[in-house]
Design a protein around this motif. Structure first.
Motif, PDB file in Angstrom:
ATOM      1  N   SER A 164       4.378  19.879 -26.969  1.00 37.17           N
ATOM      2  CA  SER A 164       4.806  18.683 -24.870  1.00 37.17           C
ATOM      3  C   SER A 164       6.288  18.580 -25.933  1.00 37.17           C
ATOM      4  N   ILE A 165       6.959  18.012 -26.385  1.00 36.29           N
ATOM      5  CA  ILE A 165       7.489  17.115 -25.850  1.00 36.29           C
ATOM      6  C   ILE A 165       8.450  18.377 -26.911  1.00 36.29           C
ATOM      7  N   ALA A 166       8.027  18.972 -27.345  1.00 35.25           N
ATOM      8  CA  ALA A 166       9.339  19.700 -28.549  1.00 35.25           C
ATOM      9  C   ALA A 166       9.797  21.130 -26.791  1.00 35.25           C
ATOM     10  N   TYR A 167       8.357  21.295 -26.295  1.00 33.09           N
ATOM     11  CA  TYR A 167       8.021  22.112 -25.462  1.00 33.09           C
ATOM     12  C   TYR A 167       9.236  21.967 -24.557  1.00 33.09           C
ATOM     13  N   GLY A 168       9.064  20.729 -23.794  1.00 30.47           N
ATOM     14  CA  GLY A 168       9.992  19.823 -22.564  1.00 30.47           C
ATOM     15  C   GLY A 168      11.496  20.588 -22.970  1.00 30.47           C
ATOM     16  N   MET A 169      11.874  19.789 -24.680  1.00 29.51           N
ATOM     17  CA  MET A 169      13.508  19.565 -24.892  1.00 29.51           C
ATOM     18  C   MET A 169      13.937  21.214 -24.767  1.00 29.51           C
ATOM     19  N   THR A 170      13.176  22.314 -25.401  1.00 24.38           N
ATOM     20  CA  THR A 170      13.254  24.248 -25.848  1.00 24.38           C
ATOM     21  C   THR A 170      13.016  24.672 -24.613  1.00 24.38           C
ATOM     22  N   GLY A 171      11.761  24.754 -23.893  1.00 23.86           N
ATOM     23  CA  GLY A 171      11.356  25.266 -22.737  1.00 23.86           C
ATOM     24  C   GLY A 171      10.915  26.594 -23.795  1.00 23.86           C
ATOM     25  N   ALA A 183      20.219   6.807 -16.579  1.00 22.60           N
ATOM     26  CA  ALA A 183      20.388   7.508 -15.209  1.00 22.60           C
ATOM     27  C   ALA A 183      21.814   8.237 -14.965  1.00 22.60           C
ATOM     28  N   ARG A 184      22.751   8.731 -16.158  1.00 21.51           N
ATOM     29  CA  ARG A 184      23.117  10.350 -16.021  1.00 21.51           C
ATOM     30  C   ARG A 184      22.412  11.303 -15.740  1.00 21.51           C
ATOM     31  N   ALA A 185      21.266  10.879 -16.864  1.00 20.41           N
ATOM     32  CA  ALA A 185      20.670  12.375 -16.732  1.00 20.41           C
ATOM     33  C   ALA A 185      19.587  11.946 -15.289  1.00 20.41           C
ATOM     34  N   ARG A 186      19.160  11.508 -15.109  1.00 20.02           N
ATOM     35  CA  ARG A 186      18.725  12.024 -13.729  1.00 20.02           C
ATOM     36  C   ARG A 186      19.611  11.732 -12.881  1.00 20.02           C
ATOM     37  N   GLN A 187      20.623  11.507 -12.330  1.00 21.78           N
ATOM     38  CA  GLN A 187      21.707  11.912 -10.856  1.00 21.78           C
ATOM     39  C   GLN A 187      22.126  13.210 -11.164  1.00 21.78           C
ATOM     40  N   ARG A 188      21.649  13.948 -12.477  1.00 21.79           N
ATOM     41  CA  ARG A 188      22.304  15.163 -12.276  1.00 21.79           C
ATOM     42  C   ARG A 188      20.968  16.390 -11.962  1.00 21.79           C
ATOM     43  N   VAL A 189      19.970  15.597 -12.617  1.00 18.36           N
ATOM     44  CA  VAL A 189      18.704  16.474 -12.528  1.00 18.36           C
ATOM     45  C   VAL A 189      18.360  16.844 -11.077  1.00 18.36           C
ATOM     46  N   THR A 190      18.717  14.882 -10.096  1.00 16.44           N
ATOM     47  CA  THR A 190      18.188  15.072  -8.767  1.00 16.44           C
ATOM     48  C   THR A 190      19.320  15.893  -8.204  1.00 16.44           C
ATOM     49  N   ALA A 191      20.088  15.910  -7.995  1.00 18.77           N
ATOM     50  CA  ALA A 191      21.839  16.868  -7.956  1.00 18.77           C
ATOM     51  C   ALA A 191      21.077  18.599  -7.970  1.00 18.77           C
ATOM     52  N   GLY A 192      20.684  19.048  -8.868  1.00 25.07           N
ATOM     53  CA  GLY A 192      20.129  19.993  -8.990  1.00 25.07           C
ATOM     54  C   GLY A 192      18.867  20.596  -8.586  1.00 25.07           C
ATOM     55  N   GLY A 193      18.268  19.229  -8.001  1.00 25.38           N
ATOM     56  CA  GLY A 193      17.022  19.781  -6.808  1.00 25.38           C
ATOM     57  C   GLY A 193      15.615  18.741  -7.733  1.00 25.38           C
ATOM     58  N   ARG A 194      14.415  19.584  -6.708  1.00 30.16           N
ATOM     59  CA  ARG A 194      12.970  18.099  -6.850  1.00 30.16           C
ATOM     60  C   ARG A 194      12.747  18.030  -8.226  1.00 30.16           C
ATOM     61  N   ALA A 195      12.110  16.974  -9.235  1.00 26.89           N
ATOM     62  CA  ALA A 195      12.035  17.133 -10.130  1.00 26.89           C
ATOM     63  C   ALA A 195      11.107  16.968  -9.876  1.00 26.89           C
ATOM     64  N   ASP A 196      10.143  17.540 -10.659  1.00 25.28           N
ATOM     65  CA  ASP A 196       8.581  17.679 -10.004  1.00 25.28           C
ATOM     66  C   ASP A 196       7.573  17.758 -11.539  1.00 25.28           C
ATOM     67  N   LEU A 240      15.698  23.669 -14.106  1.00 29.11           N
ATOM     68  CA  LEU A 240      16.684  21.929 -13.871  1.00 29.11           C
ATOM     69  C   LEU A 240      17.169  21.292 -15.661  1.00 29.11           C
ATOM     70  N   LEU A 241      16.016  21.064 -16.578  1.00 25.03           N
ATOM     71  CA  LEU A 241      16.185  20.193 -18.002  1.00 25.03           C
ATOM     72  C   LEU A 241      17.339  21.153 -18.226  1.00 25.03           C
ATOM     73  N   GLU A 242      18.132  22.897 -18.157  1.00 28.09           N
ATOM     74  CA  GLU A 242      19.207  23.061 -18.507  1.00 28.09           C
ATOM     75  C   GLU A 242      20.132  23.104 -18.231  1.00 28.09           C
ATOM     76  N   SER A 243      20.793  21.784 -17.103  1.00 29.15           N
ATOM     77  CA  SER A 243      22.215  20.795 -16.903  1.00 29.15           C
ATOM     78  C   SER A 243      22.365  20.023 -17.963  1.00 29.15           C
ATOM     79  N   LEU A 244      21.487  19.520 -18.673  1.00 31.12           N
ATOM     80  CA  LEU A 244      21.263  18.462 -20.003  1.00 31.12           C
ATOM     81  C   LEU A 244      22.000  18.655 -20.650  1.00 31.12           C
ATOM     82  N   PHE A 291      15.546  11.929 -21.392  1.00 30.56           N
ATOM     83  CA  PHE A 291      14.913  11.742 -19.864  1.00 30.56           C
ATOM     84  C   PHE A 291      13.560  12.807 -19.970  1.00 30.56           C
ATOM     85  N   VAL A 292      12.700  13.438 -21.233  1.00 25.64           N
ATOM     86  CA  VAL A 292      11.839  14.153 -20.941  1.00 25.64           C
ATOM     87  C   VAL A 292      10.824  12.457 -21.817  1.00 25.64           C
TER      88      VAL A 292
END
Length: 321
Positions: free
Chosen positions: A29-36, A168-181, A127-131, A139-140
């Motif tokens: 799950s960690i690796a999948y969250g990192m790579t998609g 903090a920087r990552a959360r701001q970027r993800v939130t700006a991109g849309g809902r972080a579900d 959304l994580l692709e912006s990081l 963040f993950v």
């Protein structure tokens, strides 16, 4: 014996002997969250176990196997993302993650893939692709898996202060991109979502535009990932009226080719797996629900992102030049 077979034997022996196999769902799950990517995540986990086996063979004493493997798979993920960035930038069309389909909902995905990856919705992974790779790791680990800053710092090799700043920087970027579900929906909401998904696919397959419009948010977005290899929309489509018409036209076309759908949980959210007349996987559709309506639809038909689910259909493939 091939090199890969030797590695597998080494890894399996070490994992069984140390009891480290219990950590595979978390590591995946960690690796999948990192790579998609399901395939890349499996490779990263395998490489982490290989590192553990080699370290033990060399006589290294590893007091905390979970910490060792978590650190290894995260740092391997960071390195992988750095090398994969160019490929992502040249990707044809809309990029979506490889879907994780829960076995418990009739889907073909391995159970260990769905255990923790349910927390990683398709929309969230996009959304994580912006990081940056390090931002994504921090963040993950913190947002999805709830690691404290001391552990995040140890795993990533950064200071606690730096990790707090990165998060903090990552959360701001993800939130700006849309809902972080993040996190799977509670049982009651999941049941309502599955019922909405069933009505949605029935209406789309039956060409019932009025019913579809009643289920779609006014600003609904349709994403399609064909990777330049299968038929998909070139760019995201927005708006209930436009999306409803595209869905009806698309399902009507594939329906003539003998394609049918089976409800499934896709990344912990309601969706469906599409099959051709021979039972081969033709695509996966995941729905992003909120407030009783569908806010986003993610359709993956790129054959390279479906192979982990079984034999892949050719009905949607583009002719190769």
């Amino acid at each position: 014996m091939s090199r890969r077979a030797e590695e597998w034997e080494l890894v399996s022996g070490a994992a069984d002997e140390t009891g480290a196999n219990a950590y595979r769902p978390l590591l995946f799950s960690i690796a999948y969250g990192m790579t998609g990517s399901v395939g890349d995540a499996e490779d990263l986990v395998q490489d982490a176990f290989l590192g553990l086996a080699r370290a033990r063979r060399a006589g290294t004493v590893i007091a905390d196997r979970k910490a060792y493997l978590t650190t290894a798979v995260t740092r391997l993920g960071i390195d992988h993302l750095r090398s994969a960035r160019v490929r992502r930038e040249t990707y044809v069309g809309d990029w979506l993650p490889e879907p994780v389909v829960s076995a418990g909902s009739g889907g073909p995905g391995p159970a260990e893939h769905a255990e923790l990856a349910d927390s990683l919705s398709m929309a969230f992974l996009v959304l994580l692709e912006s990081l940056s790779p390090v931002e994504r790791a921090v963040f993950v680990l913190r947002e999805v898996f709830g690691y404290g800053y001391p552990d995040v710092a140890r795993i990533t090799g950064k200071t606690e202060v730096n990790c707090r700043q990165i998060f903090a920087r990552a959360r701001q970027r993800v939130t700006a991109g849309g809902r972080a579900d993040t996190g799977p929906p509670p049982p009651a909401r999941r049941a309502r979502g599955e019922e909405l998904a069933r009505r949605f696919f029935d209406a789309a397959a039956g060409g019932d535009l009025d019913a579809l419009l009643g289920m779609l948010a006014p600003d609904v977005v349709l994403h399609g990932d064909g990777g330049g290899k299968a038929q998909a929309i070139a760019r995201p489509a927005t708006g209930a009226d436009r999306v409803a018409k595209l869905l009806v036209a698309g399902l009507r076309r594939v329906g003539r080719l003998g394609v049918s759908y089976r409800p499934a949980m896709v990344n912990g959210r309601p969706g469906a797996v599409m099959y051709d007349a021979e039972g081969r996987v033709a695509g996966v559709v995941g729905l992003d629900l909120d407030g009783g309506v569908i806010r986003a639809i993610h359709s993956v038909v790129n054959p390279d992102k479906l192979r982990h689910l079984g034999p892949v259909s050719e009905v949607a493939l583009l002719p190769q030049r």
